[in-house]
Write a protein that holds these residues in place. Structure first.
Motif, PDB file in Angstrom:
ATOM      1  N   ASP A   1     103.830  92.189 -41.448  1.00 43.09           N
ATOM      2  CA  ASP A   1     103.947  90.875 -42.080  1.00 43.09           C
ATOM      3  C   ASP A   1     102.953  89.973 -41.364  1.00 43.09           C
ATOM      4  OD1 ASP A   1     106.011  91.541 -43.851  1.00 43.09           O
ATOM      5  OD2 ASP A   1     107.550  91.110 -42.364  1.00 43.09           O
ATOM      6  N   PHE A   2     101.924  89.511 -42.081  1.00 43.79           N
ATOM      7  CA  PHE A   2     100.860  88.723 -41.466  1.00 43.79           C
ATOM      8  C   PHE A   2     101.277  87.271 -41.238  1.00 43.79           C
ATOM      9  CE2 PHE A   2      98.554  91.995 -43.970  1.00 43.79           C
ATOM     10  CZ  PHE A   2      98.000  92.676 -42.907  1.00 43.79           C
ATOM     11  N   SER A   3     100.766  86.680 -40.155  1.00 46.61           N
ATOM     12  CA  SER A   3     101.039  85.269 -39.883  1.00 46.61           C
ATOM     13  C   SER A   3      99.762  84.436 -39.809  1.00 46.61           C
ATOM     14  CB  SER A   3     101.818  85.117 -38.563  1.00 46.61           C
ATOM     15  OG  SER A   3     101.042  85.583 -37.481  1.00 46.61           O
ATOM     16  N   THR A   4      98.622  85.044 -39.964  1.00 49.57           N
ATOM     17  CA  THR A   4      97.355  84.334 -39.845  1.00 49.57           C
ATOM     18  C   THR A   4      97.092  83.464 -41.074  1.00 49.57           C
ATOM     19  OG1 THR A   4      96.533  86.260 -38.681  1.00 49.57           O
ATOM     20  CG2 THR A   4      94.905  84.653 -39.358  1.00 49.57           C
ATOM     21  N   VAL A   5      96.483  82.296 -40.832  1.00 48.30           N
ATOM     22  CA  VAL A   5      96.021  81.427 -41.911  1.00 48.30           C
ATOM     23  C   VAL A   5      94.512  81.606 -42.040  1.00 48.30           C
ATOM     24  CG1 VAL A   5      95.745  79.036 -42.682  1.00 48.30           C
ATOM     25  CG2 VAL A   5      97.846  79.740 -41.507  1.00 48.30           C
ATOM     26  N   TRP A   6      94.055  81.823 -43.270  1.00 49.17           N
ATOM     27  CA  TRP A   6      92.639  81.944 -43.571  1.00 49.17           C
ATOM     28  C   TRP A   6      92.243  80.848 -44.554  1.00 49.17           C
ATOM     29  CZ3 TRP A   6      89.027  85.680 -41.994  1.00 49.17           C
ATOM     30  CH2 TRP A   6      89.537  86.738 -41.233  1.00 49.17           C
TER      31      TRP A   6
END
Length: 189
Positions: A68-73
């Motif tokens: 489950d990704f938490s990065t903002v792009w």
């Protein structure tokens, strides 16, 4: 840009995940692949959320079969580049919904590790840049089931945010409630 952007997704039955971006042009009713001049881009994913704000597309979360990704792009329409936004995003999740409300990106609900929630997080959004840290917003009032795959709509630039439906692991099925959240007063009824 006079098109609708579509980023990533999956072919669930085959567990294939994508990170391509497409633009649907209303003027000629056709799709085109969007190219980037970036050396890096978000990992293939499904279940992420995205918003468009003043020439930039922002994506958060989503996942693949293991993460489950938490990065903002952010994707700049001007220089066709992806960039990672370095701030303190909420824990990774997928199948949440989001809206822009009063210059904040508001993310609601979603699932982490097969557990759904109804957390509300906001981030002061600014074109192409981070202006601050994410903060969790307490909703107060009636207790609702955690959910994913729900619908969220901003009304009157955030004087009210409406939430409807979704799916709940906790309730083992669809959720049918309709909730009005008065964002400017941080309460809900």
């Amino acid at each position: 840009w006079t098109c609708a952007l579509l980023f990533a997704g999956s072919f669930w039955q085959e567990q294939l995940y994508y990170n391509d971006m497409w633009c649907y042009y209303f003027s000629f009713h056709g799709w085109e692949v969007v190219t980037t001049s970036s050396s890096s881009s978000p990992a293939p994913r499904a279940g992420h959320t995205a918003v468009y704000y003043e020439g930039y597309m922002y994506i958060y979360g989503g996942g693949d079969k293991e993460t489950d990704f938490s990065t903002v792009w952010t994707y700049s329409m001007g220089d066709i580049q992806w960039r990672v936004v370095l701030n303190s995003p909420p824990p990774g999740r997928a199948w949440m919904q989001s809206v822009i409300v009063q210059s904040h990106w508001v993310v609601i609900g979603g699932a982490r590790n097969s557990t759904d929630n109804l957390e509300v997080w906001r981030w002061p959004i600014s074109p192409g840049a981070a202006r601050g840290d994410w903060e969790q917003v307490e909703m107060g009032g009636v207790q609702l089931s955690g959910r994913m795959d729900h619908c969220v709509v901003n009304h009157n630039n955030g004087s009210a945010v409406y939430l409807f439906g979704g799916f709940s692991y906790e309730d083992r099925g669809p959720v049918g409630d309709f909730v009005k959240f008065k964002y400017d007063r941080d309460d809900r009824n």
